[in-house]
Design a protein around this motif. Structure first.
Motif, PDB file in Angstrom:
ATOM      1  N   ILE A 137      34.512  23.551  -7.522  1.00 42.83           N
ATOM      2  CA  ILE A 137      33.506  23.299  -8.901  1.00 42.83           C
ATOM      3  C   ILE A 137      34.112  21.793  -9.441  1.00 42.83           C
ATOM      4  N   ALA A 138      33.236  20.906  -9.598  1.00 42.56           N
ATOM      5  CA  ALA A 138      32.861  19.635 -10.273  1.00 42.56           C
ATOM      6  C   ALA A 138      32.047  19.591 -11.134  1.00 42.56           C
ATOM      7  N   GLU A 139      32.664  18.633 -12.230  1.00 45.76           N
ATOM      8  CA  GLU A 139      31.845  17.835 -13.812  1.00 45.76           C
ATOM      9  C   GLU A 139      30.779  17.090 -12.660  1.00 45.76           C
ATOM     10  N   PRO A 140      29.527  17.470 -13.680  1.00 40.69           N
ATOM     11  CA  PRO A 140      28.966  16.329 -12.968  1.00 40.69           C
ATOM     12  C   PRO A 140      29.472  15.034 -13.768  1.00 40.69           C
ATOM     13  N   ILE A 141      29.262  14.013 -12.718  1.00 42.96           N
ATOM     14  CA  ILE A 141      29.547  12.216 -12.787  1.00 42.96           C
ATOM     15  C   ILE A 141      27.828  11.786 -13.471  1.00 42.96           C
ATOM     16  N   THR A 142      28.472  11.519 -14.718  1.00 46.51           N
ATOM     17  CA  THR A 142      27.140  10.282 -15.487  1.00 46.51           C
ATOM     18  C   THR A 142      27.536   9.269 -15.805  1.00 46.51           C
ATOM     19  N   GLY A 143      25.888   8.724 -15.896  1.00 48.76           N
ATOM     20  CA  GLY A 143      26.094   7.303 -15.638  1.00 48.76           C
ATOM     21  C   GLY A 143      24.914   6.176 -16.476  1.00 48.76           C
ATOM     22  N   THR A 144      24.976   4.883 -16.205  1.00 49.55           N
ATOM     23  CA  THR A 144      23.644   4.615 -15.771  1.00 49.55           C
ATOM     24  C   THR A 144      23.683   4.247 -14.894  1.00 49.55           C
ATOM     25  N   PHE A 145      21.939   4.183 -14.558  1.00 50.57           N
ATOM     26  CA  PHE A 145      21.973   3.502 -13.530  1.00 50.57           C
ATOM     27  C   PHE A 145      21.887   2.044 -13.081  1.00 50.57           C
ATOM     28  N   THR A 146      22.465   1.741 -12.238  1.00 46.72           N
ATOM     29  CA  THR A 146      23.073   0.200 -12.594  1.00 46.72           C
ATOM     30  C   THR A 146      23.148   0.042 -10.600  1.00 46.72           C
ATOM     31  N   PRO A 147      21.981  -0.107  -9.443  1.00 46.30           N
ATOM     32  CA  PRO A 147      21.768   0.080  -8.603  1.00 46.30           C
ATOM     33  C   PRO A 147      22.473  -1.691  -7.801  1.00 46.30           C
ATOM     34  N   VAL A 148      23.127  -1.524  -7.072  1.00 43.13           N
ATOM     35  CA  VAL A 148      23.759  -3.230  -6.401  1.00 43.13           C
ATOM     36  C   VAL A 148      23.522  -2.280  -5.178  1.00 43.13           C
ATOM     37  N   ILE A 149      23.143  -3.196  -3.850  1.00 38.62           N
ATOM     38  CA  ILE A 149      22.563  -3.595  -2.996  1.00 38.62           C
ATOM     39  C   ILE A 149      23.888  -4.118  -1.906  1.00 38.62           C
ATOM     40  N   LYS A 150      24.064  -2.968  -1.173  1.00 41.31           N
ATOM     41  CA  LYS A 150      25.062  -2.234  -0.444  1.00 41.31           C
ATOM     42  C   LYS A 150      25.096  -2.761   0.511  1.00 41.31           C
ATOM     43  N   TRP A 151      24.006  -2.878   1.858  1.00 42.44           N
ATOM     44  CA  TRP A 151      23.415  -4.636   2.809  1.00 42.44           C
ATOM     45  C   TRP A 151      22.156  -4.603   2.927  1.00 42.44           C
ATOM     46  N   GLN A 152      21.896  -5.586   3.687  1.00 41.02           N
ATOM     47  CA  GLN A 152      20.262  -6.020   4.129  1.00 41.02           C
ATOM     48  C   GLN A 152      20.501  -6.280   5.311  1.00 41.02           C
ATOM     49  N   GLN A 153      19.468  -6.239   5.954  1.00 39.41           N
ATOM     50  CA  GLN A 153      19.250  -6.196   7.318  1.00 39.41           C
ATOM     51  C   GLN A 153      18.016  -7.064   7.180  1.00 39.41           C
ATOM     52  N   THR A 154      18.041  -8.205   7.522  1.00 42.56           N
ATOM     53  CA  THR A 154      16.739  -9.221   7.838  1.00 42.56           C
ATOM     54  C   THR A 154      15.748  -9.586   8.949  1.00 42.56           C
ATOM     55  N   ALA A 155      16.723  -9.145   9.827  1.00 38.17           N
ATOM     56  CA  ALA A 155      16.472  -9.105  11.868  1.00 38.17           C
ATOM     57  C   ALA A 155      14.583  -8.415  11.401  1.00 38.17           C
ATOM     58  N   VAL A 156      14.758  -7.167  10.635  1.00 41.04           N
ATOM     59  CA  VAL A 156      13.450  -6.559  10.740  1.00 41.04           C
ATOM     60  C   VAL A 156      12.420  -7.114  10.831  1.00 41.04           C
ATOM     61  N   GLY A 157      11.827  -8.403   9.477  1.00 41.33           N
ATOM     62  CA  GLY A 157      10.972  -8.594   8.629  1.00 41.33           C
ATOM     63  C   GLY A 157      10.684  -7.719   8.009  1.00 41.33           C
ATOM     64  N   ASP A 158       9.228  -7.869   7.684  1.00 39.68           N
ATOM     65  CA  ASP A 158       7.869  -7.735   6.857  1.00 39.68           C
ATOM     66  C   ASP A 158       8.169  -6.256   7.098  1.00 39.68           C
ATOM     67  N   THR A 159       8.077  -5.090   6.299  1.00 35.04           N
ATOM     68  CA  THR A 159       8.168  -3.610   6.616  1.00 35.04           C
ATOM     69  C   THR A 159       7.906  -3.241   5.056  1.00 35.04           C
ATOM     70  N   TYR A 160       6.508  -2.473   4.996  1.00 38.04           N
ATOM     71  CA  TYR A 160       6.196  -1.588   4.147  1.00 38.04           C
ATOM     72  C   TYR A 160       5.988  -0.218   3.711  1.00 38.04           C
ATOM     73  N   VAL A 161       6.524   0.239   4.864  1.00 34.25           N
ATOM     74  CA  VAL A 161       6.736   1.549   4.961  1.00 34.25           C
ATOM     75  C   VAL A 161       7.541   2.559   4.550  1.00 34.25           C
ATOM     76  N   THR A 162       7.690   3.341   4.000  1.00 33.79           N
ATOM     77  CA  THR A 162       8.850   4.063   3.457  1.00 33.79           C
ATOM     78  C   THR A 162      10.411   4.203   4.757  1.00 33.79           C
ATOM     79  N   PRO A 163      11.072   3.905   4.621  1.00 37.32           N
ATOM     80  CA  PRO A 163      12.318   4.018   5.439  1.00 37.32           C
ATOM     81  C   PRO A 163      12.392   5.264   5.478  1.00 37.32           C
ATOM     82  N   VAL A 164      13.229   5.723   7.018  1.00 39.31           N
ATOM     83  CA  VAL A 164      13.566   7.266   6.531  1.00 39.31           C
ATOM     84  C   VAL A 164      14.780   7.475   7.052  1.00 39.31           C
ATOM     85  N   VAL A 165      15.360   8.284   6.527  1.00 37.95           N
ATOM     86  CA  VAL A 165      17.117   8.187   6.865  1.00 37.95           C
ATOM     87  C   VAL A 165      17.372   9.733   7.650  1.00 37.95           C
TER      88      VAL A 165
END
Length: 386
Positions: free
Chosen positions: A66-94
């Protein structure tokens, strides 16, 4: 930032039962023999379940889970980026593609990876930890569909399936090697801008690939069913964005392929066609019965259909002249499902009865049928929309 909340749950053990599983008749019957067995009267040893004085259905809760929910403000930061892919507009999958922990199998110890197809149809697999390129493969042609990850041949390793104007291809998830490749299908159609799905439609442990109303054998790419009717396309142009999905609408234990105006069985038999226009679909239970309902969005319109195709409600002109795939989620934390749809002119959220909950003006200068993702990033019980 990802937020996880854990809640205590009552677990049910199936190891012990009052039902007789040995084929020798009902042990609780009044047959008169000397073998009568009554777990409510006899203090028997139930093994891991304790004695008859202990309810085998009750399991102590592990407080460490059991864990208490972690709350906060949604402030996303870039973890990594990869430009080799080039232009892409489809949804990536994981999904997991590589054996990162070296134990010889794919499991929870392996880092999930990211797969996306770029604008000219090259599919990239990227390491989920740092964005490095694992492999780049294929030539799907322009306007590819969102790819899919799944185990196509049952060997325990995932493959990737991509599709576009140039055809459909399956790749080895570890190396990117082409496993099978087909050109146009379904009367010369191509799978542009839509989405690929991987399912076990037959429930036999073998995977099928679904694009629109076409079903392929996952291991070979052979077409096994062609259901006709719609293709799950809400763009207003046949086969512009095929996006059929699989779900057990009637709760009979078997998956159906669902498109905007019809559903079909895994063998391609059309179970019903309600004669309405096609559209992008999402499946959920909105009315509390034991069967699913189908949200259909397309060309600015949204409607809700029952499991037999009956239209429950329909709203027109909600998102301008275009609509993207609907997203079903609990947007406001009230425990009820709402529907979000993006269009060229605005994003709209609807209640389960079709009433507009809120709208936000947008300016989509691309296709006008983009989608949305909904998640409680802040852990406060209310969802955010991306």
């Amino acid at each position: 930032m990802s937020v996880m909340r854990l809640f205590p749950a009552l677990l049910v053990l199936a190891a012990c039962s009052d039902y007789n599983l040995n084929g020798k008749g009902d042990p609780n019957s009044d047959s008169g023999d000397d073998d009568d067995f009554d777990p409510d009267e006899d203090d028997i040893d139930l093994g891991l379940c304790g004695t008859a004085d202990t309810d085998p259905r009750e399991v102590a809760i592990d407080e460490s889970c059991i864990a208490e929910p972690i709350t906060g403000t949604f402030t996303p930061v870039i973890k990594w980026q990869q430009t080799a892919v080039g232009d892409t507009y489809v949804t990536p999958v994981v999904g997991q593609l590589t054996d990162d922990n070296g134990n010889g199998v794919l499991d929870v110890g392996d880092t999930p990876d990211v797969v996306a197809s770029n604008g000219v149809g090259v599919t990239y697999a990227l390491n989920g930890a740092d964005g490095s390129v694992i492999w780049a493969a294929g030539s799907l042609g322009a306007e590819p569909a969102t790819p899919a990850i799944g185990d196509l041949n049952g060997d325990g390793w995932n493959e990737v399936v991509g599709a576009g104007a140039g055809g459909t291809q399956a790749y080895d998830g570890r190396t990117g090697a082409v496993i099978w490749s087909i050109g146009t299908y379904g009367g010369g159609h191509t799978a542009q801008c839509g989405a690929v799905g991987i399912y076990d439609l037959q429930g036999d442990g073998a995977a099928e690939v679904v694009i629109g109303h076409i079903v392929y054998d996952g291991a070979t790419g052979t077409v096994t069913a062609n259901g006709g009717s719609g293709v799950g396309d809400g763009a207003g142009h046949p086969w512009a964005a095929p996006m059929g999905v699989a779900a057990d609408i009637d709760r009979d234990g078997k998956l159906e392929v669902v498109v905007g105006n019809a559903i079909m069985s895994p063998n391609g038999t059309v179970e019903w066609n309600n004669g309405r226009s096609d559209g992008f679909v999402a499946v959920a239970n909105f009315d509390g019965d034991d069967k699913g309902e189908i949200v259909v969005a397309g060309e600015g319109n949204v409607r809700l259909q029952d499991d037999d195709g009956t239209v429950i409600w329909s709203r027109n002109g909600l998102t301008g002249t275009t609509s993207g795939p609907p997203t079903v989620a609990d947007f406001d934390g009230d425990g009820e499902a709402e529907i979000g749809v993006a269009g060229m002119g605005q994003y709209v959220v609807l209640e389960a009865d079709g009433a507009v909950k809120w709208t936000r003006t947008t300016n989509d200068y691309s296709s006008g049928f983009t989608g949305s993702s909904v998640f409680d990033f802040e852990g406060d019980g209310a969802a955010e929309v991306v």
